[in-house]
Motif scaffolding. Sequence first.
Motif, PDB file in Angstrom:
ATOM      1  N   TRP A   1      43.598  42.768  43.710  1.00 28.99           N
ATOM      2  CA  TRP A   1      43.352  41.967  42.520  1.00 28.99           C
ATOM      3  C   TRP A   1      44.636  41.324  42.058  1.00 28.99           C
ATOM      4  N   ASP A   2      44.466  40.244  41.268  1.00 28.00           N
ATOM      5  CA  ASP A   2      45.588  39.503  40.678  1.00 28.00           C
ATOM      6  C   ASP A   2      45.582  39.716  39.171  1.00 28.00           C
ATOM      7  N   TRP A   3      46.772  39.775  38.594  1.00 30.17           N
ATOM      8  CA  TRP A   3      46.932  39.844  37.137  1.00 30.17           C
ATOM      9  C   TRP A   3      47.318  38.454  36.636  1.00 30.17           C
ATOM     10  N   TYR A   4      46.782  38.077  35.461  1.00 30.39           N
ATOM     11  CA  TYR A   4      47.089  36.778  34.866  1.00 30.39           C
ATOM     12  C   TYR A   4      47.463  36.930  33.392  1.00 30.39           C
ATOM     13  N   ALA A   5      48.414  36.112  32.950  1.00 29.54           N
ATOM     14  CA  ALA A   5      48.754  35.990  31.535  1.00 29.54           C
ATOM     15  C   ALA A   5      47.863  34.897  30.941  1.00 29.54           C
ATOM     16  N   THR A   6      48.005  34.630  29.662  1.00 30.98           N
ATOM     17  CA  THR A   6      47.236  33.579  28.999  1.00 30.98           C
ATOM     18  C   THR A   6      47.443  32.260  29.726  1.00 30.98           C
ATOM     19  N   GLY A   7      46.378  31.514  29.917  1.00 34.10           N
ATOM     20  CA  GLY A   7      46.472  30.223  30.584  1.00 34.10           C
ATOM     21  C   GLY A   7      45.310  29.887  31.505  1.00 34.10           C
ATOM     22  N   PRO A   8      44.959  30.604  32.485  1.00 40.41           N
ATOM     23  CA  PRO A   8      45.625  31.787  33.039  1.00 40.41           C
ATOM     24  C   PRO A   8      46.822  31.422  33.907  1.00 40.41           C
ATOM     25  N   VAL A   9      47.888  32.189  33.754  1.00 38.52           N
ATOM     26  CA  VAL A   9      49.107  32.031  34.537  1.00 38.52           C
ATOM     27  C   VAL A   9      49.249  33.258  35.429  1.00 38.52           C
ATOM     28  N   TYR A  10      49.321  33.029  36.742  1.00 36.81           N
ATOM     29  CA  TYR A  10      49.428  34.124  37.710  1.00 36.81           C
ATOM     30  C   TYR A  10      50.692  34.948  37.460  1.00 36.81           C
ATOM     31  N   LEU A  11      50.539  36.295  37.469  1.00 35.58           N
ATOM     32  CA  LEU A  11      51.680  37.193  37.297  1.00 35.58           C
ATOM     33  C   LEU A  11      52.031  37.928  38.580  1.00 35.58           C
ATOM     34  N   SER A  12      51.050  38.640  39.152  1.00 40.66           N
ATOM     35  CA  SER A  12      51.319  39.456  40.339  1.00 40.66           C
ATOM     36  C   SER A  12      50.004  39.923  40.954  1.00 40.66           C
TER      37      SER A  12
ATOM     38  N   GLN B   1      37.284  49.250  35.637  1.00 37.76           N
ATOM     39  CA  GLN B   1      37.231  50.193  34.526  1.00 37.76           C
ATOM     40  C   GLN B   1      38.632  50.598  34.088  1.00 37.76           C
ATOM     41  N   GLN B   2      38.787  50.763  32.782  1.00 32.51           N
ATOM     42  CA  GLN B   2      40.033  51.308  32.272  1.00 32.51           C
ATOM     43  C   GLN B   2      40.020  52.813  32.497  1.00 32.51           C
ATOM     44  N   VAL B   3      41.180  53.362  32.843  1.00 31.08           N
ATOM     45  CA  VAL B   3      41.323  54.806  33.059  1.00 31.08           C
ATOM     46  C   VAL B   3      41.986  55.387  31.816  1.00 31.08           C
ATOM     47  N   PHE B   4      41.337  56.367  31.184  1.00 33.81           N
ATOM     48  CA  PHE B   4      41.857  57.018  29.982  1.00 33.81           C
ATOM     49  C   PHE B   4      42.298  58.438  30.323  1.00 33.81           C
TER      50      PHE B   4
ATOM     51  N   TYR C   1      36.712  36.421  34.696  1.00 33.88           N
ATOM     52  CA  TYR C   1      37.821  37.353  34.885  1.00 33.88           C
ATOM     53  C   TYR C   1      37.755  38.403  33.773  1.00 33.88           C
ATOM     54  N   PRO C   2      37.697  39.694  34.095  1.00 33.94           N
ATOM     55  CA  PRO C   2      37.645  40.713  33.043  1.00 33.94           C
ATOM     56  C   PRO C   2      38.937  40.755  32.226  1.00 33.94           C
ATOM     57  N   ALA C   3      38.787  40.906  30.908  1.00 32.34           N
ATOM     58  CA  ALA C   3      39.933  41.039  30.018  1.00 32.34           C
ATOM     59  C   ALA C   3      40.554  42.420  30.187  1.00 32.34           C
ATOM     60  N   VAL C   4      41.880  42.477  30.134  1.00 33.69           N
ATOM     61  CA  VAL C   4      42.607  43.743  30.253  1.00 33.69           C
ATOM     62  C   VAL C   4      43.633  43.842  29.130  1.00 33.69           C
ATOM     63  N   VAL C   5      44.136  45.051  28.927  1.00 38.81           N
ATOM     64  CA  VAL C   5      45.176  45.298  27.930  1.00 38.81           C
ATOM     65  C   VAL C   5      46.459  45.654  28.674  1.00 38.81           C
TER      66      VAL C   5
ATOM     67  N   ILE D   1      48.468  49.643  36.832  1.00 35.34           N
ATOM     68  CA  ILE D   1      48.750  49.427  35.415  1.00 35.34           C
ATOM     69  C   ILE D   1      48.942  47.932  35.188  1.00 35.34           C
ATOM     70  N   ALA D   2      48.256  47.393  34.181  1.00 34.89           N
ATOM     71  CA  ALA D   2      48.361  45.970  33.861  1.00 34.89           C
ATOM     72  C   ALA D   2      49.785  45.644  33.413  1.00 34.89           C
ATOM     73  N   PRO D   3      50.392  44.577  33.969  1.00 33.83           N
ATOM     74  CA  PRO D   3      51.747  44.184  33.573  1.00 33.83           C
ATOM     75  C   PRO D   3      51.841  43.837  32.078  1.00 33.83           C
ATOM     76  N   ALA D   4      53.068  43.757  31.573  1.00 34.07           N
ATOM     77  CA  ALA D   4      53.344  43.591  30.144  1.00 34.07           C
ATOM     78  C   ALA D   4      52.631  42.405  29.496  1.00 34.07           C
ATOM     79  N   THR D   5      52.471  41.293  30.194  1.00 30.74           N
ATOM     80  CA  THR D   5      51.844  40.120  29.572  1.00 30.74           C
ATOM     81  C   THR D   5      50.445  39.826  30.107  1.00 30.74           C
ATOM     82  N   ALA D   6      49.859  40.740  30.873  1.00 31.23           N
ATOM     83  CA  ALA D   6      48.528  40.519  31.460  1.00 31.23           C
ATOM     84  C   ALA D   6      47.446  40.494  30.379  1.00 31.23           C
ATOM     85  N   VAL D   7      46.512  39.547  30.537  1.00 28.25           N
ATOM     86  CA  VAL D   7      45.358  39.479  29.634  1.00 28.25           C
ATOM     87  C   VAL D   7      44.034  39.504  30.396  1.00 28.25           C
TER      88      VAL D   7
END
Length: 181
Positions: free
Chosen positions: A110-121, A175-178, A82-86, A143-149
């Motif tokens: 795609w799915d976002w996960y917090a540490t664990g991994p714990v499913y977010l959305s 890819q991250q969009v800047f 799973y790719p790491a995100v900020v 945009i990655a949610p507040a606790t997404a890793v």
Amino acid sequence: IRCLARVVVAATPTPPAGFVLGPNLLSANDCNFETWSGDYVVGNNCTSVATSSAQAHTGTKSMAVTATTSTFTTVYMGASFYPAVVAGRNYVYSYWIYVTGAGENLYVTWDWYATGPVYLSSVSSNLINTTQNAWTQGYQTAIAPATAVVMRAYPAGWNANGAAEVCYIDDCYVQQVFGPY
């Protein structure tokens, strides 16, 4: 080694004016399947996921996915990559799909996960229509949610016409969009 957006420009989405795409967060093996490591796993309604030289968007190989039924078929990224995100940053997920059946469509999900991994959305694109026996690009930004890793992508989410139908996936990018600049 990473597939960089600037290396295979035709394979990646074009960002809006003033925005720049960062490097691909997927390894070269999980991007273009030339020397694939097998990190994608069978999901819903498919029997196999393997490299193939029958079709390729770039290079000589792609990932072949074989459907088991005429319904929505998926392939997942394996948990080991799973790719790491900020959190709070904007990302784009894109891939190219070649479908062998007529009248098919797909979603980029795609799915976002917090540490664990714990499913977010989850995030899904609008319906994308494909052309039979041709490459179609699917992509979605979010945009990655507040606790997404980390995130987990579904590089094959298509509506197959029947069992044993094969689709091909190539040039997968996260890819991250800047920007804007």
